[in-house]
Design a protein around this motif. Structure first.
Motif, PDB file in Angstrom:
ATOM      1  N   GLY A   1      -2.112  26.104   4.127  1.00  0.00           N
ATOM      2  CA  GLY A   1      -2.070  24.725   4.497  1.00  0.00           C
ATOM      3  C   GLY A   1      -0.957  24.152   4.315  1.00  0.00           C
ATOM      4  N   ALA A   2       0.391  23.106   3.979  1.00  0.00           N
ATOM      5  CA  ALA A   2       1.459  23.052   4.744  1.00  0.00           C
ATOM      6  C   ALA A   2       1.710  22.423   3.473  1.00  0.00           C
ATOM      7  CB  ALA A   2       1.220  21.092   5.528  1.00  0.00           C
ATOM      8  N   ASP A   3       3.518  22.258   3.734  1.00  0.00           N
ATOM      9  CA  ASP A   3       5.059  22.197   2.384  1.00  0.00           C
ATOM     10  C   ASP A   3       5.639  20.681   2.586  1.00  0.00           C
ATOM     11  OD1 ASP A   3       2.864  23.099   0.340  1.00  0.00           O
ATOM     12  OD2 ASP A   3       4.156  25.715   1.171  1.00  0.00           O
ATOM     13  N   GLY A   4       5.861  20.253   1.635  1.00  0.00           N
ATOM     14  CA  GLY A   4       6.654  19.134   2.127  1.00  0.00           C
ATOM     15  C   GLY A   4       7.348  18.298   1.154  1.00  0.00           C
ATOM     16  N   ASP A   5       8.232  17.739   1.434  1.00  0.00           N
ATOM     17  CA  ASP A   5       9.118  16.921  -0.188  1.00  0.00           C
ATOM     18  C   ASP A   5       8.153  15.816  -0.266  1.00  0.00           C
ATOM     19  OD1 ASP A   5      11.035  18.377  -0.769  1.00  0.00           O
ATOM     20  OD2 ASP A   5      12.044  17.393   0.960  1.00  0.00           O
ATOM     21  N   ILE A   6       7.493  15.497  -1.752  1.00  0.00           N
ATOM     22  CA  ILE A   6       6.108  14.541  -1.636  1.00  0.00           C
ATOM     23  C   ILE A   6       6.119  14.255  -3.509  1.00  0.00           C
ATOM     24  CG2 ILE A   6       4.361  16.073  -2.631  1.00  0.00           C
ATOM     25  CD1 ILE A   6       2.223  14.863  -1.676  1.00  0.00           C
ATOM     26  N   PRO A   7       6.933  12.480  -3.144  1.00  0.00           N
ATOM     27  CA  PRO A   7       7.208  12.011  -4.818  1.00  0.00           C
ATOM     28  C   PRO A   7       5.271  12.372  -5.581  1.00  0.00           C
ATOM     29  CG  PRO A   7       6.706  10.561  -2.733  1.00  0.00           C
ATOM     30  CD  PRO A   7       6.610  11.373  -1.868  1.00  0.00           C
ATOM     31  N   PRO A   8       5.537  12.005  -6.869  1.00  0.00           N
ATOM     32  CA  PRO A   8       3.967  12.253  -7.480  1.00  0.00           C
ATOM     33  C   PRO A   8       3.096  11.211  -6.782  1.00  0.00           C
ATOM     34  CG  PRO A   8       6.100  12.244  -9.068  1.00  0.00           C
ATOM     35  CD  PRO A   8       6.761  11.870  -7.396  1.00  0.00           C
ATOM     36  N   ALA A   9       3.590   9.450  -6.966  1.00  0.00           N
ATOM     37  CA  ALA A   9       1.726   8.900  -7.055  1.00  0.00           C
ATOM     38  C   ALA A   9       1.096   9.402  -5.478  1.00  0.00           C
ATOM     39  CB  ALA A   9       2.955   7.469  -6.456  1.00  0.00           C
ATOM     40  N   ARG A  10       2.465   9.807  -3.985  1.00  0.00           N
ATOM     41  CA  ARG A  10       2.115  10.382  -3.276  1.00  0.00           C
ATOM     42  C   ARG A  10       1.119  11.696  -3.266  1.00  0.00           C
ATOM     43  NH1 ARG A  10       3.661   9.025   2.182  1.00  0.00           N
ATOM     44  NH2 ARG A  10       3.642   6.119   1.858  1.00  0.00           N
TER      45      ARG A  10
ATOM     46  N   GLN B   1      -2.527  10.323  -4.855  1.00  0.00           N
ATOM     47  CA  GLN B   1      -2.906  10.023  -3.630  1.00  0.00           C
ATOM     48  C   GLN B   1      -3.584  11.423  -2.446  1.00  0.00           C
ATOM     49  OE1 GLN B   1      -0.862   7.677  -0.807  1.00  0.00           O
ATOM     50  NE2 GLN B   1      -2.404   7.350   0.773  1.00  0.00           N
ATOM     51  N   LEU B   2      -3.119  12.002  -2.735  1.00  0.00           N
ATOM     52  CA  LEU B   2      -3.472  13.157  -1.320  1.00  0.00           C
ATOM     53  C   LEU B   2      -4.906  14.002  -2.484  1.00  0.00           C
ATOM     54  CD1 LEU B   2      -2.923  15.082   0.826  1.00  0.00           C
ATOM     55  CD2 LEU B   2      -1.446  16.610  -0.851  1.00  0.00           C
ATOM     56  N   GLU B   3      -4.877  13.484  -3.916  1.00  0.00           N
ATOM     57  CA  GLU B   3      -5.535  15.240  -3.647  1.00  0.00           C
ATOM     58  C   GLU B   3      -6.789  14.446  -4.402  1.00  0.00           C
ATOM     59  OE1 GLU B   3      -6.418  17.296  -8.414  1.00  0.00           O
ATOM     60  OE2 GLU B   3      -4.138  17.150  -8.599  1.00  0.00           O
ATOM     61  N   THR B   4      -6.838  13.156  -4.940  1.00  0.00           N
ATOM     62  CA  THR B   4      -7.771  12.160  -4.769  1.00  0.00           C
ATOM     63  C   THR B   4      -8.773  12.347  -3.809  1.00  0.00           C
ATOM     64  OG1 THR B   4      -7.012  10.959  -6.908  1.00  0.00           O
ATOM     65  CG2 THR B   4      -8.537   9.790  -5.238  1.00  0.00           C
ATOM     66  N   ALA B   5      -7.724  11.617  -2.556  1.00  0.00           N
ATOM     67  CA  ALA B   5      -8.587  11.998  -1.324  1.00  0.00           C
ATOM     68  C   ALA B   5      -8.953  12.728  -0.869  1.00  0.00           C
ATOM     69  CB  ALA B   5      -7.985  11.763  -0.196  1.00  0.00           C
ATOM     70  N   LEU B   6      -8.469  14.078  -1.183  1.00  0.00           N
ATOM     71  CA  LEU B   6      -8.834  15.831  -1.322  1.00  0.00           C
ATOM     72  C   LEU B   6      -9.903  16.108  -1.764  1.00  0.00           C
ATOM     73  CD1 LEU B   6      -5.716  17.146  -0.642  1.00  0.00           C
ATOM     74  CD2 LEU B   6      -7.454  17.244   1.119  1.00  0.00           C
ATOM     75  N   ARG B   7      -9.977  15.362  -3.046  1.00  0.00           N
ATOM     76  CA  ARG B   7     -11.325  15.450  -4.079  1.00  0.00           C
ATOM     77  C   ARG B   7     -12.566  15.118  -4.117  1.00  0.00           C
ATOM     78  NH1 ARG B   7     -10.565  18.949  -8.210  1.00  0.00           N
ATOM     79  NH2 ARG B   7      -8.352  19.165  -9.344  1.00  0.00           N
ATOM     80  N   ASP B   8     -12.414  13.500  -2.259  1.00  0.00           N
ATOM     81  CA  ASP B   8     -13.912  13.019  -2.816  1.00  0.00           C
ATOM     82  C   ASP B   8     -14.133  14.062  -1.709  1.00  0.00           C
ATOM     83  OD1 ASP B   8     -12.928  11.033  -4.239  1.00  0.00           O
ATOM     84  OD2 ASP B   8     -11.739   9.858  -3.297  1.00  0.00           O
ATOM     85  N   LEU B   9     -13.340  14.816  -1.229  1.00  0.00           N
ATOM     86  CA  LEU B   9     -14.231  15.537  -0.062  1.00  0.00           C
ATOM     87  C   LEU B   9     -15.581  16.739  -0.089  1.00  0.00           C
ATOM     88  CD1 LEU B   9     -11.585  15.515   2.712  1.00  0.00           C
ATOM     89  CD2 LEU B   9     -13.867  14.432   2.803  1.00  0.00           C
TER      90      LEU B   9
ATOM     91  N   LEU C   1     -10.556  10.875   4.402  1.00  0.00           N
ATOM     92  CA  LEU C   1     -10.323  10.914   5.636  1.00  0.00           C
ATOM     93  C   LEU C   1      -8.654  10.037   5.495  1.00  0.00           C
ATOM     94  CD1 LEU C   1     -11.779  12.756   8.278  1.00  0.00           C
ATOM     95  CD2 LEU C   1      -9.780  13.837   7.045  1.00  0.00           C
ATOM     96  N   ALA C   2      -8.869   9.068   6.070  1.00  0.00           N
ATOM     97  CA  ALA C   2      -8.480   7.849   6.253  1.00  0.00           C
ATOM     98  C   ALA C   2      -7.442   7.533   4.963  1.00  0.00           C
ATOM     99  CB  ALA C   2      -9.675   6.381   6.086  1.00  0.00           C
ATOM    100  N   ARG C   3      -7.646   7.514   4.066  1.00  0.00           N
ATOM    101  CA  ARG C   3      -7.475   7.570   2.756  1.00  0.00           C
ATOM    102  C   ARG C   3      -5.874   8.756   2.325  1.00  0.00           C
ATOM    103  NH1 ARG C   3      -9.859   8.068  -1.318  1.00  0.00           N
ATOM    104  NH2 ARG C   3     -12.308   8.127  -0.758  1.00  0.00           N
ATOM    105  N   LEU C   4      -5.487   9.543   3.375  1.00  0.00           N
ATOM    106  CA  LEU C   4      -4.745  11.399   2.724  1.00  0.00           C
ATOM    107  C   LEU C   4      -3.344  10.119   4.001  1.00  0.00           C
ATOM    108  CD1 LEU C   4      -6.900  13.573   4.772  1.00  0.00           C
ATOM    109  CD2 LEU C   4      -5.901  13.645   2.444  1.00  0.00           C
ATOM    110  N   PRO C   5      -2.425  10.290   2.632  1.00  0.00           N
ATOM    111  CA  PRO C   5      -1.010   9.995   2.559  1.00  0.00           C
ATOM    112  C   PRO C   5      -0.475  10.457   4.556  1.00  0.00           C
ATOM    113  CG  PRO C   5      -0.961  11.398   1.565  1.00  0.00           C
ATOM    114  CD  PRO C   5      -3.025  11.388   1.284  1.00  0.00           C
TER     115      PRO C   5
END
Length: 323
Positions: free
Chosen positions: A67-76, A79-87, A48-52
């Motif tokens: 869910g939710a949408d918005g502009d997001i650079p590829p690196a972020r 980071q988001l997907e990695t944190a979510l997959r860790d759940l 959770l703490a690693r969510l951007p």
């Protein structure tokens, strides 16, 4: 930084009929999130703490993928997907956050589509969702107009998954609490109570039905979804061992039998509004839930039976009212 923060929800409760409960709820929450009991909780909290930090531009709680949408650079996004997959594992959904599609084991939107046409209008209602998992249906209830949505589930992983969504959806009127129905205040304050996929896990189905009734206001509506078997009056399956590889399945009634149970528990205007055989479209293994799922629970030679030889999963939706 995303974390488990119930303060906005507690502040919301202060202006509702649940205000008294808000005084004792923090202690219940702390007990339900005791790291001595749940050793994996710190790991999930770290995810959770690693969510951007992202700027939400649109929220979609009324669509199939919450869910939710918005502009997001590829690196972020990575980071988001990695944190979510860790759940992992994600059981109920689907969800979609900033282009990351969480393909959950259950297509819970299909169940919601079966339920929604038959329930009372949720506008302005105080709603309880028992055994809600990560809260998918809670968001759909809120989108349908509910004023306050309380989900309860004792599994800390699901709490962390809920707060991953809440971090971006930011709605203080919705919460998933780390507790079971036994910890709920004994007061009839809810206009609608949902129990979906719970009854067959209870050793005493009548006790569960009575608990649900006691939480409803007079005139309030119960929405009950559960496993069924085909058959007539007084028909119920009590599996000798496992059912579809589940060890905690106690009673699976026929629609007629469950109608009788609900009436005996004191509900009125009981009706079964839907019966549907569960398919691999609705429940299956995915990249976000990599364990065994429905196809592994059925007889490979006859999909109308479980691996134990019982009738394959069939689910029904019941609507009833508290007098």
């Amino acid at each position: 930084m995303a974390n488990i923060d119930y303060q906005p929800f507690l502040a919301h409760l202060a202006g509702t009929d649940l205000a008294d409960w808000a005084q004792t709820l923090p202690a219940q929450i702390a007990k339900g999130l005791d790291t001595k009991r749940y050793g994996d909780l710190p790991r999930w909290q770290d995810a959770l703490a690693r969510l951007p930090e992202l700027t939400t531009q649109t929220v979609h709680t009324g669509s199939s993928a919450v869910g939710a949408d918005g502009d997001i650079p590829p690196a972020r996004r990575d980071q988001l997907e990695t944190a979510l997959r860790d759940l992992h594992p994600w059981r109920k959904g689907p969800f979609s956050l900033f282009g990351v599609d969480i393909n959950t084991e259950w297509r819970s939107d299909l169940k919601w589509d079966r339920v929604l046409p038959f329930i009372a209008d949720l506008s302005g209602r105080t709603v309880l969702d028992v055994g809600c998992g990560s809260g998918y249906h809670c968001w759909r209830m809120r989108a349908a107009g509910a004023a306050t949505v309380v989900g309860i589930d004792p599994t800390p992983l699901f709490i962390c998954q809920f707060f991953a969504l809440q971090h971006y959806l930011n709605d203080p009127a919705v919460a998933v609490l780390p507790m079971g129905i036994e910890q709920m205040p004994a007061a009839p304050v809810f206009d609608s109570v949902f129990s979906m996929g719970i009854l067959y896990h209870r050793r005493s189905p009548f006790d569960h039905l009575l608990q649900l009734k006691e939480l409803l206001r007079p005139g309030g509506e119960l929405i009950l979804e559960t496993l069924l078997i085909e058959g007539g009056d007084n028909t119920a399956l009590v599996p000798a061992g496992r059912y579809a590889k589940m060890g905690n399945v106690w009673f699976i009634p026929s629609a007629v039998t469950l109608t009788n149970w609900l009436e005996k528990a004191g509900f009125k205007n009981v009706r079964c509004v839907d019966e549907t055989v569960t398919t691999a479209e609705e429940q299956r293994s995915t990249d976000w839930m990599r364990f065994h799922s429905l196809s592994d629970f059925l007889d490979p030679e006859d999909s109308s039976k479980t691996v134990e030889g019982y009738p394959a999963p069939r689910r029904g939706v019941f609507i009833a009212e508290r007098p």
